[in-house]
Design a protein around this motif. Structure first.
Motif, mmCIF file in Angstrom:
data_model
loop_
_atom_site.group_PDB
_atom_site.id
_atom_site.type_symbol
_atom_site.label_atom_id
_atom_site.label_comp_id
_atom_site.label_asym_id
_atom_site.label_seq_id
_atom_site.Cartn_x
_atom_site.Cartn_y
_atom_site.Cartn_z
ATOM 1 N N SER A 1 0.835 -1.211 0.000
ATOM 2 C CA SER A 1 0.000 0.000 0.000
ATOM 3 C C SER A 1 0.862 1.251 0.000
ATOM 4 O O SER A 1 0.591 2.209 -0.720
ATOM 5 C CB SER A 1 -0.914 0.029 1.228
ATOM 6 O OG SER A 1 -1.820 -1.023 1.215
ATOM 7 N N ALA B 1 -9.584 -0.778 -7.364
ATOM 8 C CA ALA B 1 -10.221 -0.703 -6.040
ATOM 9 C C ALA B 1 -9.183 -0.431 -4.957
ATOM 10 O O ALA B 1 -9.415 0.360 -4.037
ATOM 11 C CB ALA B 1 -10.981 -1.993 -5.741
ATOM 12 N N PHE B 2 -8.037 -1.064 -5.066
ATOM 13 C CA PHE B 2 -6.949 -0.873 -4.107
ATOM 14 C C PHE B 2 -6.404 0.550 -4.221
ATOM 15 O O PHE B 2 -6.176 1.230 -3.223
ATOM 16 C CB PHE B 2 -5.859 -1.916 -4.381
ATOM 17 C CG PHE B 2 -4.836 -2.060 -3.300
ATOM 18 C CD1 PHE B 2 -5.196 -2.153 -1.970
ATOM 19 C CD2 PHE B 2 -3.491 -2.128 -3.627
ATOM 20 C CE1 PHE B 2 -4.233 -2.307 -0.973
ATOM 21 C CE2 PHE B 2 -2.526 -2.280 -2.642
ATOM 22 C CZ PHE B 2 -2.900 -2.368 -1.319
ATOM 23 N N ALA C 1 -8.025 3.146 -5.288
ATOM 24 C CA ALA C 1 -9.045 4.073 -4.776
ATOM 25 C C ALA C 1 -8.921 4.233 -3.261
ATOM 26 O O ALA C 1 -9.000 5.357 -2.736
ATOM 27 C CB ALA C 1 -10.441 3.580 -5.142
ATOM 28 N N LYS C 2 -8.710 3.143 -2.549
ATOM 29 C CA LYS C 2 -8.562 3.212 -1.089
ATOM 30 C C LYS C 2 -7.308 3.997 -0.704
ATOM 31 O O LYS C 2 -7.316 4.785 0.237
ATOM 32 C CB LYS C 2 -8.515 1.805 -0.486
ATOM 33 C CG LYS C 2 -9.841 1.098 -0.516
ATOM 34 C CD LYS C 2 -9.748 -0.285 0.101
ATOM 35 C CE LYS C 2 -11.086 -0.984 0.004
ATOM 36 N NZ LYS C 2 -11.082 -2.290 0.634
ATOM 37 N N ILE C 3 -6.237 3.769 -1.435
ATOM 38 C CA ILE C 3 -4.985 4.485 -1.163
ATOM 39 C C ILE C 3 -5.175 5.979 -1.413
ATOM 40 O O ILE C 3 -4.760 6.809 -0.593
ATOM 41 C CB ILE C 3 -3.847 3.911 -2.032
ATOM 42 C CG1 ILE C 3 -3.504 2.494 -1.564
ATOM 43 C CG2 ILE C 3 -2.616 4.821 -1.995
ATOM 44 C CD1 ILE C 3 -2.649 1.711 -2.532
ATOM 45 N N GLN D 1 -7.948 7.664 -1.293
ATOM 46 C CA GLN D 1 -8.803 8.201 -0.229
ATOM 47 C C GLN D 1 -7.975 8.548 1.005
ATOM 48 O O GLN D 1 -8.169 9.594 1.624
ATOM 49 C CB GLN D 1 -9.895 7.201 0.155
ATOM 50 C CG GLN D 1 -11.000 7.066 -0.858
ATOM 51 C CD GLN D 1 -11.973 5.940 -0.498
ATOM 52 O OE1 GLN D 1 -11.744 5.160 0.429
ATOM 53 N NE2 GLN D 1 -13.062 5.850 -1.246
ATOM 54 N N THR D 2 -7.055 7.675 1.362
ATOM 55 C CA THR D 2 -6.200 7.923 2.522
ATOM 56 C C THR D 2 -5.306 9.136 2.277
ATOM 57 O O THR D 2 -5.144 9.987 3.164
ATOM 58 C CB THR D 2 -5.339 6.684 2.843
ATOM 59 O OG1 THR D 2 -6.209 5.575 3.100
ATOM 60 C CG2 THR D 2 -4.440 6.917 4.044
ATOM 61 N N ARG E 1 -7.437 12.205 2.608
ATOM 62 C CA ARG E 1 -7.771 12.421 4.030
ATOM 63 C C ARG E 1 -6.592 13.036 4.793
ATOM 64 O O ARG E 1 -6.790 13.822 5.723
ATOM 65 C CB ARG E 1 -8.207 11.098 4.647
ATOM 66 C CG ARG E 1 -8.939 11.230 5.947
ATOM 67 C CD ARG E 1 -9.594 9.954 6.458
ATOM 68 N NE ARG E 1 -8.797 8.755 6.380
ATOM 69 C CZ ARG E 1 -8.978 7.771 5.503
ATOM 70 N NH1 ARG E 1 -9.925 7.850 4.588
ATOM 71 N NH2 ARG E 1 -8.219 6.695 5.507
#
Length: 148
Positions: A7, A42-43, A45-47, A49-50, A53
């Protein structure tokens, strides 16, 4: 030997890519970023988002949306910031042998030997900006993706 989680590796690559595109005036979307860093969407996208944030990258909604980094922030964002956002600070503070109560007062057998290495790694990552890495990518000295 891997230094960072998968990640974190993707997050560093994504930040460099988004920064390089921002430097050129572009706002890449998820599909472009995912393809460039060779990560599943998908992976990725999560990264992303972090990273949003933690105020490392900015997300733009709508038809002309995508991701960017303000040009004046590129020199301020350090690799350390990305590592901390994704993996936390355990690489800098955790026990080299994984013991839960390792400390200066109660050190594991590797504590004092690894302390200097951890400190040097932290100092190095705090000194490398995204701008430094982007400059090398844009100039062709380094690359993000192996092409055949």
């Amino acid at each position: 030997m891997k230094l960072f989680s998968k990640s974190c590796e993707y997050a560093i690559r994504a930040t460099i890519f988004v920064g390089a595109q921002s430097f050129k005036g572009n706002k890449p979307g998820l599909k472009d970023i995912s393809a460039e860093i060779n990560s599943p969407e998908a992976f990725t996208a999560k990264i992303l988002q972090t990273l949003v944030r933690h105020h490392i990258i900015t997300s733009h909604k709508g038809p002309s949306g995508g991701f960017s980094i303000p040009i004046d922030s590129l020199s301020e964002i350090k690799i350390y910031d990305i590592v901390s956002a994704i993996d936390g600070d355990s690489i800098f503070t955790g026990c080299a042998l994984g013991l839960p109560k390792c400390s200066e007062n109660h050190p594991c057998p590797a504590h004092h030997k690894f302390k200097a290495i951890r400190n040097q790694l932290q100092d190095t990552l705090q000194s490398i900006s995204i701008e430094d890495m982007i400059t090398d990518v844009i100039s062709g000295l380094t690359f993000l993706k192996i092409t055949n």
